[in-house]
Design an enzyme around this catalytic site. Sequence first.
Site, mmCIF file in Angstrom:
data_model
loop_
_atom_site.group_PDB
_atom_site.id
_atom_site.type_symbol
_atom_site.label_atom_id
_atom_site.label_comp_id
_atom_site.label_asym_id
_atom_site.label_seq_id
_atom_site.Cartn_x
_atom_site.Cartn_y
_atom_site.Cartn_z
ATOM 1 N N LYS A 118 0.862 -1.155 0.200
ATOM 2 C CA LYS A 118 -0.196 0.303 0.034
ATOM 3 C C LYS A 118 0.543 1.251 0.247
ATOM 4 O O LYS A 118 1.795 1.550 0.278
ATOM 5 C CB LYS A 118 -0.965 -0.018 1.292
ATOM 6 N N TRP A 574 -12.729 0.980 3.192
ATOM 7 C CA TRP A 574 -12.521 0.702 1.773
ATOM 8 C C TRP A 574 -13.347 1.305 1.242
ATOM 9 O O TRP A 574 -14.521 1.302 0.229
ATOM 10 C CB TRP A 574 -13.076 -0.614 1.644
ATOM 11 N N CYS A 656 -6.339 -9.839 7.939
ATOM 12 C CA CYS A 656 -5.177 -10.853 6.670
ATOM 13 C C CYS A 656 -3.662 -10.313 6.716
ATOM 14 O O CYS A 656 -3.617 -10.218 5.566
ATOM 15 C CB CYS A 656 -5.718 -10.964 5.502
ATOM 16 N N HIS A 707 -2.753 -17.017 -0.859
ATOM 17 C CA HIS A 707 -2.347 -16.213 -1.902
ATOM 18 C C HIS A 707 -1.575 -17.045 -2.781
ATOM 19 O O HIS A 707 -1.599 -16.262 -4.232
ATOM 20 C CB HIS A 707 -1.325 -15.353 -1.423
#
Length: 769
Positions: A118, A574, A656, A707
């Site tokens: 991020k 979000w 997560c 993932h």
Amino acid sequence: MTTRSTAPQATVYGYPRQGPNRELKKAVEGYWAGRVDADALHATAAGLRRNTWRRLTEAGVTEVPTGDFSLYDHMLDATVAVGAIPPRHRAAVDADPLAGYFAMARGTQDVAPLEMTKWFDTNYHYLVPELGPDTVFAANPAKAVAELREAVVLGHRARPVLVGPLTYLLLAKPAPGVAADFQPITLLDRLLPVYAELLAELWTAGADWVQLDEPALVQDRTPAELGAAARVYRELGALTERPKLLVASYFDRAGEALKVLAKSPVEGVGLDFTGPAAANLAELAAVGGLPGKRLIAGVVDGRNVWINDLEQSLGTLATLLGLADRVDVAPSCSLLHVPLDSDRERDLDPQISRWLAFAEQKTAEVTLLARGLREGTDTIAADLAANRADLASRAGSAVTRDPAVRARVAATTAEDGRRPQPYAERTVAQRARLRLPLLPTTTIGSFPQTTELRTARADLRAGRLDQAGYRDRMESEVREVIAYQEKAGLDVLVHGEPERNDMVQYFAEQLTGYLATRHGWVQSYGTRYVRPPVLAGDISRPAPMTVDWFRYAQELTDRPVKGMLTGPVTMLAWSFVRDDQPLGDTARQVALALRDEVTDLEAAGAAVIQVDEPALRETLPLRTADRPAYLAWATEAFRLSTSGVRADTQIHTHMCYAEFGAIMTAIDELDADVISLEAARSHMEVAHELAEAGYPREVGPGVYDIHSPRVPSTAEAADLLRAGLAAIPADRLWVNPDCGLKTRGWPETRASLDSLVAAAHLVRAELTD
Ligand code: GLN
Ligand code: ZN
């Protein structure tokens, strides 16, 4: 008398790249698929840049940014510009720079991409530079120079934008194979000559100013890092063949770095004056302003979707005029983080759409403010009156002020946010009710979102499928998911979340106070764009949101099915949130709406309810000083949504990420009975961290890394489980994957969960031997 060049002008640091109809996404993905050749891709990109500069110029921006455009990511562009291509990608980049560029971004069959993370506390993700003691930098000014020339040829006054050297190094990480404690900042000596060369090339190409983006300056920096900042700008400032330098800080207050910048020989400084960064105003005055320098005043919030309070901004600007040689007006940061144009939102109540400002509207706001400063506020009186009316309509609207919601929040007490019984009592009641084996197995919620599920949703939207038909499709999926889990031998089941398009949007669509946009796309990473919901007003829940799905699933099985919700912090993180009240107040409203859902799930028979908070860590304020206040409201909101249940109802939460040293106490303060976390890749490190911190409740550190499509073997999962047991006692350890399975396919999901269940059986047997 002020001359034209020093009279306030409007500018922006950067602009959305995608184009009005996400043309860039189509072109880039077309190139990947072999449908679009490199020339066509470059032509589309050039067309989008041309269009952006034209719109900015028409709006009244006199100096447009160049080089902020990117085919994928601006940090990756910086990596190319300084020649820090990872060795494993070198051959591909040399053979075909464009294909090699995308290989760094996305990886290939054989070569891993750069890691993605991020960009500060935004929802944009950048590609992390990989550096080491052997890194050799080499200037590659091609993109920066070409885009500058492009703008100049079109008749624009242009200001090239580069990621600043400090931010570049501070956001980098040690390359694979390099010691984990390697500090990229130690490469500064090697990097500075490369920046000098880039600046010289831009100077030769005609750049008057260059913007160096240094958002890393708004984070807490050590004295050594501040020293490095001073050195960077002293040395770059001392160059003779260079454009004027504008160092842009944004996303928060500059703090200590402000003094460094004020003293440095750069000609311009950009400061954020919105939200917590409003403190920059007093701090700027305290350091004596920026005499002789150009100040870019970020007074219009570049990250929210709301109209500016123009009169308030004019007040700020009036003060700033006395603190620098020249003051220009800008949004607080690049407009990359907001959608393009709110005028296109024709489906919204026109009253409400007047409160919205996306990139185009924010550009209009900064040009208007600059005009007000230049020509006098009476020349913009009509605009100010309209702005006042829109703000008043927002403040007085039933959408933003729902008396029932406000009364309920006001009546909420501290006890409402605490479970009446301590965990020790709850766990006894929960064990008696659930009767689970040692090391109980479960999943995080979602099962594969198959093409069929997505098609059903698209068909519903397009009217090809009616509500009943859609429901049938979802119910048959739930039946399959439940039957599969029973057969696989999982202990606590889930319904699989087939009906959820997205874990936030699904709830936003059902809560009053949230709006959906039609064209509100923002770049998340690369060609991935998201359309975050807009939390515009007071939040309430007109009807249960998940109860029917839960009930349907629970009736199919005797094993407990988890109720599954998205937590209040994630619901805010979000979304685009309102800016007219403290975030904590908004969170409390969402929490109360979720509390009703939790209560209804419990009444429908849910013995286990999971409230996911994957965003808790990522929304952490950039400045440490602001973190306790954030964590206080965030954990309070979580508890408010989960503490209205009986002692024998088990509350789970899920996050997560593996790095949470900074929020360890907050995790404890959630007071969830069970927490599941990502742990597989770090070999259960988090389990140890939790144990060391004395975490007293149940933990499910993931034993399966979702993932990757790789299927863990039973032995591998059992190994991780044993590592977990070294930290957490057996009666408090759960067995689960790292995260939801929605992005995975069914074959690998089945195989991996089989390993997970087998591993639990194996280790249980070891424990009872
Ligand atoms: N329950 C959600 C899922 O399984 C959690 C997703 C997440 O943590 N991001 O998909
Ligand atoms: Zn997760």
